[in-house]
Design a protein around this motif. Structure first.
Motif, PDB file in Angstrom:
ATOM      1  N   ALA A 201      59.151  14.954   7.145  1.00 56.20           N
ATOM      2  CA  ALA A 201      58.344  14.355   8.209  1.00 56.20           C
ATOM      3  C   ALA A 201      58.939  13.021   8.658  1.00 56.20           C
ATOM      4  CB  ALA A 201      56.908  14.163   7.731  1.00 56.20           C
ATOM      5  N   GLY A 211      55.322  16.881  14.396  1.00 58.28           N
ATOM      6  CA  GLY A 211      53.975  17.416  14.580  1.00 58.28           C
ATOM      7  C   GLY A 211      53.550  18.414  13.527  1.00 58.28           C
ATOM      8  N   ALA A 212      54.309  19.498  13.355  1.00 59.41           N
ATOM      9  CA  ALA A 212      53.932  20.539  12.395  1.00 59.41           C
ATOM     10  C   ALA A 212      54.021  20.021  10.966  1.00 59.41           C
ATOM     11  CB  ALA A 212      54.834  21.761  12.579  1.00 59.41           C
ATOM     12  N   LEU A 213      55.025  19.187  10.686  1.00 58.71           N
ATOM     13  CA  LEU A 213      55.191  18.647   9.327  1.00 58.71           C
ATOM     14  C   LEU A 213      54.041  17.708   8.977  1.00 58.71           C
ATOM     15  CD1 LEU A 213      58.990  17.951   9.730  1.00 58.71           C
ATOM     16  CD2 LEU A 213      58.006  19.634   8.167  1.00 58.71           C
ATOM     17  N   ALA A 215      51.017  17.769  10.326  1.00 57.20           N
ATOM     18  CA  ALA A 215      49.822  18.606  10.194  1.00 57.20           C
ATOM     19  C   ALA A 215      49.774  19.301   8.838  1.00 57.20           C
ATOM     20  CB  ALA A 215      49.782  19.627  11.325  1.00 57.20           C
ATOM     21  N   ALA A 216      50.935  19.742   8.351  1.00 61.21           N
ATOM     22  CA  ALA A 216      50.981  20.420   7.055  1.00 61.21           C
ATOM     23  C   ALA A 216      50.617  19.460   5.923  1.00 61.21           C
ATOM     24  CB  ALA A 216      52.373  21.010   6.828  1.00 61.21           C
ATOM     25  N   GLU A 397      47.486  10.447  15.640  1.00 62.77           N
ATOM     26  CA  GLU A 397      48.075  11.745  15.979  1.00 62.77           C
ATOM     27  C   GLU A 397      49.541  11.734  15.566  1.00 62.77           C
ATOM     28  OE1 GLU A 397      46.285  14.149  17.186  1.00 62.77           O
ATOM     29  OE2 GLU A 397      44.457  12.988  17.612  1.00 62.77           O
ATOM     30  N   SER A 398      50.126  12.925  15.440  1.00 59.26           N
ATOM     31  CA  SER A 398      51.528  12.993  15.020  1.00 59.26           C
ATOM     32  C   SER A 398      52.437  12.249  15.997  1.00 59.26           C
ATOM     33  CB  SER A 398      51.975  14.449  14.899  1.00 59.26           C
ATOM     34  OG  SER A 398      51.869  15.116  16.149  1.00 59.26           O
TER      35      SER A 398
END
Length: 437
Positions: A201, A211-213, A215-216, A397-398
């Motif tokens: 991340a 973003g996806a990292l 969120a994970a 937010e990311s």
């Protein structure tokens, strides 16, 4: 009599290459405006730092739209343009200064004390100047209306309500009991941290690709799990979050001072609220004083003493990224590490402190200490930022991640530069006692 020098292409190029310090150009243009802008000026007749931050840069100079006016040094043409912009705004700046005096007087009449009037009123004063001109016969009524409106949509009235609530001994006893119960019910989270996921991340965040990292990490409760390590003796203290070996249970409290706030985990419930809201809460913050205090009690008993998992993940990422600021040679494992390290080590005073013994660096002792313990200062400021965003219901937010991590370091650097400048000014005037001590 000697002949006049010929203007050659080379000499014209040399003249065009002359650069002018931006700060000096602004100061000279500002002084031309005279006493009418005195409320926006410091003792030397230059614009106040908040005048630059809140009025001149965003509303007059507009460096984003005019990048040629943004640098520390300006070409002759850019310097002329900058002077002309300030001169052209002279009438509005004079009117805004007059409005500031009116708003300050209204603030006193209304008995408002929370927040800094410059931060709260400077931009509204300039707006009044542009829309209504200079103050007229009805200025008193307009000023009272504006100041009341700002107080209603800011933290002024809310903090006043909190103070009133905490002046009631019965309420304080009830809140202390709620705090003790919340502290006792703190959940034990499994220890652990997916270091590979954290580094991935951090590697992606400066490119806006986390973003996806991110969120994970949030979905796996990575922030809460990592917070379990803060229960180890001295762990939270090493991060600059408390002076105690273990984070203590907070008290409710009822007073606070901006100049003497404790470390984040050592603050009372009121000090946490005060630190975040004294500069003004967001207009959409719809909550009463009792609800605000009760929410903060619950937040204080949660991992990292933060209420949102996104905030806790930010603290985990900041803790990992800030290792790039350690004094020793630290492996710069990700893009985030490298960029933070580069920003930090390109500061001349930082390089000097890290290279020379403290007594020979020429840097004041207080700044030397902060340089050598910068990671703790960085994480303190990061915690304050994410905590404030929670209170204002402005979650992370990311896409905000890198701006937040990098912005905290910029803030630390700017604060240290200013303290260094102040110390050098005192030394130049012979007032060096405080630094020598």
């Amino acid at each position: 009599m000697s002949a006049p020098a010929r203007l050659t292409p080379a000499s014209l190029d040399a003249a065009a290459a002359v650069l002018y310090p931006r700060a000096q150009v602004i100061a000279q243009a500002w002084q031309e405006l005279g006493d009418e802008v005195a409320p926006f000026s410091n003792g030397s007749g230059r614009p106040l730092a908040r005048t630059m931050k809140l009025i001149l840069d965003p509303l007059v100079i507009r460096p984003v739209q005019n990048p040629g006016l943004a640098g520390g040094s300006l070409t002759a043409a850019a310097a002329d343009e900058l002077r002309e912009r300030i001169r052209a705004a002279g009438g509005e700046l004079a009117a805004a200064s007059a409005w500031f005096l009116e708003l300050k007087a209204a603030r006193r009449r209304l008995g408002i004390t929370d927040g800094n009037p410059q931060e709260k009123y400077f931009q509204r004063c300039y707006e009044l100047a542009r829309t209504a001109g200079a103050p007229t016969a009805d200025a008193d009524a307009v000023a009272v209306e504006v100041v009341s409106e700002i107080a209603q949509v800011s933290g002024d009235s809310l903090l006043s309500q909190v103070r009133h609530l905490l002046g009631d001994e019965t309420e304080v006893s009830r809140l202390e009991a709620e705090l003790a119960a919340a502290w006792e019910k703190r959940a034990d989270m499994p220890r652990g941290e997916d270091q590979d996921a954290v580094l991935a991340a951090l590697d992606a965040s400066p490119r806006g690709a986390a973003g996806a990292l991110f969120a994970a990490l949030v979905g796996s409760d990575a922030g809460s799990s990592a917070a379990a390590s803060l229960a180890a003796d001295g762990a939270a203290s090493a991060l600059g979050l408390t002076v105690h070996a273990l984070p203590p249970r907070p008290v409710v409290g009822g007073s606070a001072s901006k100049r003497d706030l404790p470390l984040p985990f050592d603050r009372s419930i009121f000090e946490r609220l005060f630190a975040a809201l004294a500069g003004g809460a967001a207009p959409e913050l719809a909550i009463d004083a009792r609800g605000l205090v009760e929410e903060e009690i619950l937040r204080a008993a949660r991992p990292w003493e933060l209420g949102e998992e996104t905030s806790r993940v930010v603290m985990v990422l900041g803790t990992a990224a800030s290792r790039a600021l350690d004094v020793g040679d630290v492996p710069e494992a990700t893009v985030a590490h490298r960029q933070l390290a580069a920003r930090w080590r390109r500061e001349a005073y930082v390089r000097r402190v890290l290279r020379l013994p403290a007594g020979l660096s020429g840097v004041p002792a207080s700044v030397v200490d902060d340089v050598r313990t910068v990671r703790r200062g960085y994480l303190r400021r990061l915690w304050v930022r994410v905590h404030g965003r929670e209170l204002r219901e402005q979650g992370v937010e990311s896409g905000d991640l890198w701006d937040l991590l990098d912005g905290v370091l910029r803030s630390v650097v700017m604060d240290q530069r200013q303290r260094l400048k102040n110390a050098m000014g005192r030394a130049a005037s012979g007032d060096v006692g405080s630094e020598a001590a």
